[in-house]
Write a protein that holds these residues in place. Sequence first.
Motif, PDB file in Angstrom:
ATOM      1  N   GLU A 212     114.669  14.134  53.814  1.00  0.00           N
ATOM      2  CA  GLU A 212     114.238  15.249  52.842  1.00  0.00           C
ATOM      3  C   GLU A 212     113.923  14.268  51.322  1.00  0.00           C
ATOM      4  O   GLU A 212     113.010  14.697  50.577  1.00  0.00           O
ATOM      5  CB  GLU A 212     115.118  16.189  52.271  1.00  0.00           C
ATOM      6  CG  GLU A 212     116.600  15.724  51.746  1.00  0.00           C
ATOM      7  CD  GLU A 212     117.583  15.694  52.834  1.00  0.00           C
ATOM      8  OE1 GLU A 212     118.771  15.625  52.496  1.00  0.00           O
ATOM      9  OE2 GLU A 212     117.186  15.686  54.130  1.00  0.00           O
ATOM     10  N   SER A 213     114.235  13.115  51.507  1.00  0.00           N
ATOM     11  CA  SER A 213     113.732  12.129  50.305  1.00  0.00           C
ATOM     12  C   SER A 213     112.594  11.369  50.695  1.00  0.00           C
ATOM     13  O   SER A 213     112.082  10.606  49.910  1.00  0.00           O
ATOM     14  CB  SER A 213     115.089  11.330  49.830  1.00  0.00           C
ATOM     15  OG  SER A 213     115.334  10.491  50.796  1.00  0.00           O
TER      16      SER A 213
ATOM     17  N   THR B  37     108.624  11.089  51.868  1.00  0.00           N
ATOM     18  CA  THR B  37     107.278  12.065  52.281  1.00  0.00           C
ATOM     19  C   THR B  37     106.356  11.129  52.974  1.00  0.00           C
ATOM     20  O   THR B  37     106.089  10.162  52.518  1.00  0.00           O
ATOM     21  CB  THR B  37     106.948  12.416  50.978  1.00  0.00           C
ATOM     22  OG1 THR B  37     107.858  13.017  50.158  1.00  0.00           O
ATOM     23  CG2 THR B  37     105.702  13.294  51.071  1.00  0.00           C
TER      24      THR B  37
ATOM     25  N   HIS C 242     102.470  11.046  53.607  1.00  0.00           N
ATOM     26  CA  HIS C 242     101.533  11.550  53.015  1.00  0.00           C
ATOM     27  C   HIS C 242     100.347  11.576  53.985  1.00  0.00           C
ATOM     28  O   HIS C 242      99.598  12.718  53.984  1.00  0.00           O
ATOM     29  CB  HIS C 242     101.197  10.874  51.833  1.00  0.00           C
ATOM     30  CG  HIS C 242     102.091  10.720  50.626  1.00  0.00           C
ATOM     31  ND1 HIS C 242     102.180  11.599  49.966  1.00  0.00           N
ATOM     32  CD2 HIS C 242     103.041   9.973  50.465  1.00  0.00           C
ATOM     33  CE1 HIS C 242     103.127  11.676  48.850  1.00  0.00           C
ATOM     34  NE2 HIS C 242     103.707  10.446  49.121  1.00  0.00           N
TER      35      HIS C 242
ATOM     36  N   ILE D 115     111.663  12.588  60.911  1.00  0.00           N
ATOM     37  CA  ILE D 115     110.249  13.130  60.490  1.00  0.00           C
ATOM     38  C   ILE D 115     109.398  13.108  61.510  1.00  0.00           C
ATOM     39  O   ILE D 115     108.635  14.032  61.968  1.00  0.00           O
ATOM     40  CB  ILE D 115     109.752  12.243  59.390  1.00  0.00           C
ATOM     41  CG1 ILE D 115     110.577  12.307  58.069  1.00  0.00           C
ATOM     42  CG2 ILE D 115     108.303  12.518  58.852  1.00  0.00           C
ATOM     43  CD1 ILE D 115     110.269  11.314  56.874  1.00  0.00           C
TER      44      ILE D 115
ATOM     45  N   LYS E 249     102.095   3.517  46.844  1.00  0.00           N
ATOM     46  CA  LYS E 249     102.884   3.981  47.976  1.00  0.00           C
ATOM     47  C   LYS E 249     103.196   3.178  48.908  1.00  0.00           C
ATOM     48  O   LYS E 249     102.676   1.836  48.755  1.00  0.00           O
ATOM     49  CB  LYS E 249     102.365   5.304  48.620  1.00  0.00           C
ATOM     50  CG  LYS E 249     102.158   6.496  47.669  1.00  0.00           C
ATOM     51  CD  LYS E 249     101.386   7.461  48.554  1.00  0.00           C
ATOM     52  CE  LYS E 249     101.408   8.988  47.440  1.00  0.00           C
ATOM     53  NZ  LYS E 249     100.402   8.818  46.399  1.00  0.00           N
TER      54      LYS E 249
ATOM     55  N   TYR F 196     109.083   7.319  48.795  1.00  0.00           N
ATOM     56  CA  TYR F 196     110.419   7.318  48.693  1.00  0.00           C
ATOM     57  C   TYR F 196     111.265   7.723  47.635  1.00  0.00           C
ATOM     58  O   TYR F 196     110.572   7.186  46.642  1.00  0.00           O
ATOM     59  CB  TYR F 196     111.164   6.032  49.595  1.00  0.00           C
ATOM     60  CG  TYR F 196     110.704   5.634  50.548  1.00  0.00           C
ATOM     61  CD1 TYR F 196     111.824   5.590  51.688  1.00  0.00           C
ATOM     62  CD2 TYR F 196     109.536   5.000  50.873  1.00  0.00           C
ATOM     63  CE1 TYR F 196     111.498   5.096  53.069  1.00  0.00           C
ATOM     64  CE2 TYR F 196     109.220   4.404  52.251  1.00  0.00           C
ATOM     65  CZ  TYR F 196     110.174   4.701  53.136  1.00  0.00           C
ATOM     66  OH  TYR F 196     109.844   4.182  54.517  1.00  0.00           O
TER      67      TYR F 196
END
Length: 462
Positions: free
Chosen positions: A304-305, A307, A309, A340, A402, A421
């Motif tokens: 959950e931490s 992402t 994109h 993920i 990123k 992150y």
Amino acid sequence: EDARASRARVLAQLQGMKTGLVIRLVVNLLCAAGVIYLMLAPGHSLPIPEYFQEDPGRYLWLGVGLVAFSALVAGNTVGGGMISLFCLRPNNDSYSAIGVFACLVQGAYMAMRPEMLESYSANLYLPMAALLLLFNTVGKLILRGRIAASYRLIGKEGAKHTAAVIEDALLADKLGKDVIDDEPEIAYFTRASGISAFMDQAFSESKAEDVSKIIAPMTAAAAFVMALISYPFHKDVFTSACVFTAALCITAPIAGVIAANLPITLTNRRLVRWGATLCGYSAVNQLAGVNGVLLRGYDLFPPESVTLHSIKPFNRTPMDEVILDIASVLSQCGSTLTQIFLEMVPDQKLLRETESFTCEDKKGISAWVNGRRVLIGNRELMKAYGVSIPPMEYEDQQGQGKQLLYISNSGQAAAMCVLSYKGDKQMRRALELLADRDIAVCVYTTDPNVTEARISQTYSFP
């Protein structure tokens, strides 16, 4: 079925302990109150039945009887403590046992000689015996309470993890040499296979028990020596017996069992907020010297931490092929990205067979999937295998601060993932506590984006 049977057996044992200790507490409390009242009654004109006023020996025998009954109900403490002492394996109960025994002998002797009450009324220690038994029972209830609280957490359904210390000195030194100045003692976490040894750990001896093994015999011997020394001054055996009993009462830690179990009880009340518990003092002894903790990348950056994109394919590579390759390789390791990409695959049966899985430190992962070499890593990994990737200017344009991850298939760049992150709130607090206690962190990760610099920046950890 074995786990359920073991759980039922432990729960039955804990419930039996609770029932017995509650009954024992009520009896000890009533007996202590009765003895204290009887001892205070003559000097403070408290009302007592005429039957006892007529003969002081009667209410002395009543006091002795109350203490004896209280000791009988607490037979495990008195009997077990005396047996342990005579077997040269004294414990916290030994203090209470010898104190209660001495008080009973002294009280019984005075009850047989009630004329001595006028001279020795201030030296009657029956209330102390009653209090020793009462506080011992309170301590046992605290012990049972902390065990039950630990078991409630451990007995829940779901996976459990246990903490241990790396025993291989060479491995510990290799892991911690760059971050730990002293001899490394590194804790790690692993899946617990069962809870069969829980009760052994729960009742493991504390430091207080270790001290008792030395101090209890010493105090008993010292009290006896004091009694011998007092005899030439008074020429009276009973006076020496009073000295012996008083010395035992003074040196017996009335809250010894409470003091031994209260610290770990209070600690577990804080740990339960983290979903953790100390099973017993064996865990305290094992982990007390830890100066390093081994964590995995997904501990620091759970799914959950992280992402995802975008995924930018190269050379017209089909997106579903890219995702299947990534998911197939990452399913073989505990990466921060595993969950993920696995969630992107509708059926786990679609995952491809993976061989020759290799993690290259700070670069990424290499593996063979259906006879094709698949690389998942950073620019350095691609360069090491001669894979052509876009220039740095393209990375700066697409990444915009990123993190990037390249995927290569059969020597050709297949795609680029754009990721970011962020810190986990609970992990941030945990790392703050570790930093405050000078406990270093060693990280095992297969994600090249999880670096020392990123962990330090994200969590403000040294």
